[in-house]
Design an enzyme around this catalytic site. Structure first.
Site, PDB file in Angstrom:
ATOM      1  N   GLY A   1       0.674  -1.343   0.128  1.00  0.00           N
ATOM      2  CA  GLY A   1      -0.051   0.065   0.011  1.00  0.00           C
ATOM      3  C   GLY A   1       0.758   1.232   0.087  1.00  0.00           C
ATOM      4  O   GLY A   1       0.345   2.250   0.266  1.00  0.00           O
TER       5      GLY A   1
ATOM      6  N   ASN B   1       1.874   3.002  -2.770  1.00  0.00           N
ATOM      7  CA  ASN B   1       0.816   3.956  -3.689  1.00  0.00           C
ATOM      8  C   ASN B   1      -0.314   4.321  -2.922  1.00  0.00           C
ATOM      9  O   ASN B   1      -0.618   5.616  -3.208  1.00  0.00           O
ATOM     10  CB  ASN B   1       0.697   3.325  -4.707  1.00  0.00           C
ATOM     11  CG  ASN B   1       1.962   2.959  -5.974  1.00  0.00           C
ATOM     12  OD1 ASN B   1       2.280   4.199  -6.462  1.00  0.00           O
ATOM     13  ND2 ASN B   1       2.589   2.124  -5.805  1.00  0.00           N
TER      14      ASN B   1
ATOM     15  N   ARG C   1      -4.647  -8.837  -9.098  1.00  0.00           N
ATOM     16  CA  ARG C   1      -5.707  -9.785  -9.458  1.00  0.00           C
ATOM     17  C   ARG C   1      -6.468  -9.181 -10.883  1.00  0.00           C
ATOM     18  O   ARG C   1      -6.337  -8.047 -11.080  1.00  0.00           O
ATOM     19  CB  ARG C   1      -7.066  -9.853  -8.370  1.00  0.00           C
ATOM     20  CG  ARG C   1      -7.607 -11.159  -8.552  1.00  0.00           C
ATOM     21  CD  ARG C   1      -8.173 -11.672  -7.061  1.00  0.00           C
ATOM     22  NE  ARG C   1      -7.230 -11.924  -6.113  1.00  0.00           N
ATOM     23  CZ  ARG C   1      -6.473 -12.970  -6.395  1.00  0.00           C
ATOM     24  NH1 ARG C   1      -6.567 -14.029  -7.234  1.00  0.00           N
ATOM     25  NH2 ARG C   1      -5.577 -13.332  -5.378  1.00  0.00           N
ATOM     26  N   ILE C   2      -6.580 -10.346 -11.701  1.00  0.00           N
ATOM     27  CA  ILE C   2      -7.257  -9.713 -12.764  1.00  0.00           C
ATOM     28  C   ILE C   2      -8.732  -9.431 -12.676  1.00  0.00           C
ATOM     29  O   ILE C   2      -9.313 -10.668 -12.139  1.00  0.00           O
ATOM     30  CB  ILE C   2      -7.010 -10.914 -14.022  1.00  0.00           C
ATOM     31  CG1 ILE C   2      -5.448 -10.933 -14.223  1.00  0.00           C
ATOM     32  CG2 ILE C   2      -7.793 -10.524 -15.429  1.00  0.00           C
ATOM     33  CD1 ILE C   2      -4.999 -11.953 -15.266  1.00  0.00           C
ATOM     34  N   LEU C   3      -9.406  -8.458 -13.129  1.00  0.00           N
ATOM     35  CA  LEU C   3     -10.689  -8.184 -12.845  1.00  0.00           C
ATOM     36  C   LEU C   3     -11.571  -8.711 -13.921  1.00  0.00           C
ATOM     37  O   LEU C   3     -11.145  -8.845 -15.144  1.00  0.00           O
ATOM     38  CB  LEU C   3     -10.974  -6.776 -12.633  1.00  0.00           C
ATOM     39  CG  LEU C   3     -10.558  -5.975 -11.398  1.00  0.00           C
ATOM     40  CD1 LEU C   3     -10.495  -4.422 -11.684  1.00  0.00           C
ATOM     41  CD2 LEU C   3     -10.988  -6.395 -10.300  1.00  0.00           C
TER      42      LEU C   3
ATOM     43  N   ASN D   1      -4.556   2.066 -13.582  1.00  0.00           N
ATOM     44  CA  ASN D   1      -3.676   1.001 -12.913  1.00  0.00           C
ATOM     45  C   ASN D   1      -2.180   1.499 -13.014  1.00  0.00           C
ATOM     46  O   ASN D   1      -1.902   2.265 -13.766  1.00  0.00           O
ATOM     47  CB  ASN D   1      -3.683  -0.356 -13.666  1.00  0.00           C
ATOM     48  CG  ASN D   1      -2.668  -1.498 -12.997  1.00  0.00           C
ATOM     49  OD1 ASN D   1      -2.799  -1.543 -11.637  1.00  0.00           O
ATOM     50  ND2 ASN D   1      -2.206  -2.271 -13.712  1.00  0.00           N
TER      51      ASN D   1
ATOM     52  N   HIS E   1       1.695   0.069 -13.151  1.00  0.00           N
ATOM     53  CA  HIS E   1       2.184  -1.459 -13.559  1.00  0.00           C
ATOM     54  C   HIS E   1       3.690  -1.062 -13.605  1.00  0.00           C
ATOM     55  O   HIS E   1       4.079  -0.183 -14.348  1.00  0.00           O
ATOM     56  CB  HIS E   1       1.998  -1.775 -14.857  1.00  0.00           C
ATOM     57  CG  HIS E   1       2.556  -3.318 -15.111  1.00  0.00           C
ATOM     58  ND1 HIS E   1       2.232  -4.549 -14.499  1.00  0.00           N
ATOM     59  CD2 HIS E   1       3.352  -3.456 -16.064  1.00  0.00           C
ATOM     60  CE1 HIS E   1       3.040  -5.536 -15.076  1.00  0.00           C
ATOM     61  NE2 HIS E   1       3.709  -4.904 -15.795  1.00  0.00           N
TER      62      HIS E   1
HETATM   63  C1  GAR Z   1       3.507  -1.377  -7.223  1.00  0.00           C
HETATM   64  O1  GAR Z   1       4.847  -1.216  -7.541  1.00  0.00           O
HETATM   65  C2  GAR Z   1       2.896  -1.677  -8.518  1.00  0.00           C
HETATM   66  O2  GAR Z   1       3.517  -0.999  -9.541  1.00  0.00           O
HETATM   67  C3  GAR Z   1       2.693  -3.179  -8.628  1.00  0.00           C
HETATM   68  O3  GAR Z   1       2.617  -3.811  -7.226  1.00  0.00           O
HETATM   69  C4  GAR Z   1       3.322  -2.809  -6.528  1.00  0.00           C
HETATM   70  C5  GAR Z   1       2.469  -2.411  -5.427  1.00  0.00           C
HETATM   71  O4  GAR Z   1       3.073  -1.619  -4.244  1.00  0.00           O
HETATM   72  N1  GAR Z   1       1.524  -3.493  -9.296  1.00  0.00           N
HETATM   73  C6  GAR Z   1       1.610  -4.472 -10.383  1.00  0.00           C
HETATM   74  O5  GAR Z   1       2.642  -5.324 -10.227  1.00  0.00           O
HETATM   75  C7  GAR Z   1       0.284  -4.739 -10.906  1.00  0.00           C
HETATM   76  N2  GAR Z   1       0.565  -5.621 -11.999  1.00  0.00           N
HETATM   77  P1  GAR Z   1       2.270  -0.982  -3.196  1.00  0.00           P
HETATM   78  O6  GAR Z   1       1.612  -1.805  -2.514  1.00  0.00           O
HETATM   79  O7  GAR Z   1       3.521  -0.625  -2.051  1.00  0.00           O
HETATM   80  O8  GAR Z   1       1.690   0.227  -3.724  1.00  0.00           O
END
Ligand code: GAR
Length: 233
Positions: free
Chosen positions: A15, A17, A92-94, A108, A110
């Site tokens: 979390g 982000n 998760r894929i929605l 999103n 990525h």
């Molecule tokens: C982030 O770096 C995001 O880019 C990635 O998960 C991390 C979550 O970090 N997302 C994916 O890989 C989605 N395909 P966080 O929980 O600290 O925000």
């Protein structure tokens, strides 16, 4: 959309982000309210962050009943009535019906320079390929995985001796800069999804706006977004 858009953030883990988004909402920089946070896993740090910020935190445990998950998630979203849905480390894929319902209103982030490396293990794949740069992309969500039109991208050089962990740390710091910014654009109606492309301020983006590590770090979300951004269109 409501006068002040309502956003729901979907999470699965740390979390960080989400925290960056919460911090900017508190500063009034995003032009939205956070109507809730939903996790597909129990006990994750993201849920603690939501609770600490006084945001309604919901948990729909995917593992406890996978077939029921899409319906339970859809029911929570119906209850929360979001204008915008923000995927922040949601792993998760929605279902495509849900994605279609929020088409143009779901983002999103990525950790790769899409279209490179959709899916998992992006840091490892970039290092194994000997890439000279890596990064992260904020994009509109469409039913195909990690394939929606890109809005903004953070790029970092890959240094000799970089590991997955060191690269992840620098890229994630950049996500905390670009994701709130893209969300603010969406909330303000400045970025839209039209004809299969992302548009910013009425201009079709032929590639995402690019923020380079050297230039982007430290810039505030509130300030005018363009001057401090290296836009390579
Ligand atoms: C982030 O770096 C995001 O880019 C990635 O998960 C991390 C979550 O970090 N997302 C994916 O890989 C989605 N395909 P966080 O929980 O600290 O925000």
């Amino acid at each position: 959309m409501s006068a002040t858009p309502r956003a729901v953030v979907l999470v699965s883990g740390e979390g960080s982000n989400l925290q960056a988004i919460i911090d900017q909402v508190r500063r009034g920089a995003l032009g939205l309210t956070l109507a809730g946070v939903v996790s597909d896993r129990p006990g994750v740090r993201a849920l603690e962050r939501a609770a600490a910020a006084g945001i309604a935190a919901h948990m729909v445990d995917h593992a406890s009943d996978p077939p029921a998950f899409p319906g339970r998630l859809a029911a929570i979203l119906t209850e929360l009535q979001p204008d915008l849905v923000i995927l922040a480390g949601f792993m998760r894929i929605l279902p495509s019906e849900l994605v279609d319902e929020y088409r143009g209103r779901m983002l999103n982030v990525h950790p790769s320079l899409l279209p490179k490396y959709p899916g998992l293990h992006t840091y490892r794949r970039a290092l194994e390929a000997g890439d000279r740069e890596h990064g992260s992309t904020v994009h509109f969500v469409i039913p195909a995985l990690d394939a929606g039109p890109g809005i903004i991208q953070y790029r970092v050089p890959v240094h000799p001796g970089d590991t997955e962990a060191s690269l992840r740390e620098r890229v994630r710091a950049g996500e905390h800069l670009i994701y709130p910014r893209a969300i603010a654009w969406l909330a303000a109606g400045r970025v839209t999804l039209r004809d299969g492309a992302a548009w910013l301020d009425g201009e079709r983006l032929t590639q995402p706006v690019v923020v380079d590590e050297a230039r982007g770090a430290g810039a505030s979300v509130a300030e005018s977004p363009r001057p401090d951004i290296v836009c390579r269109q």
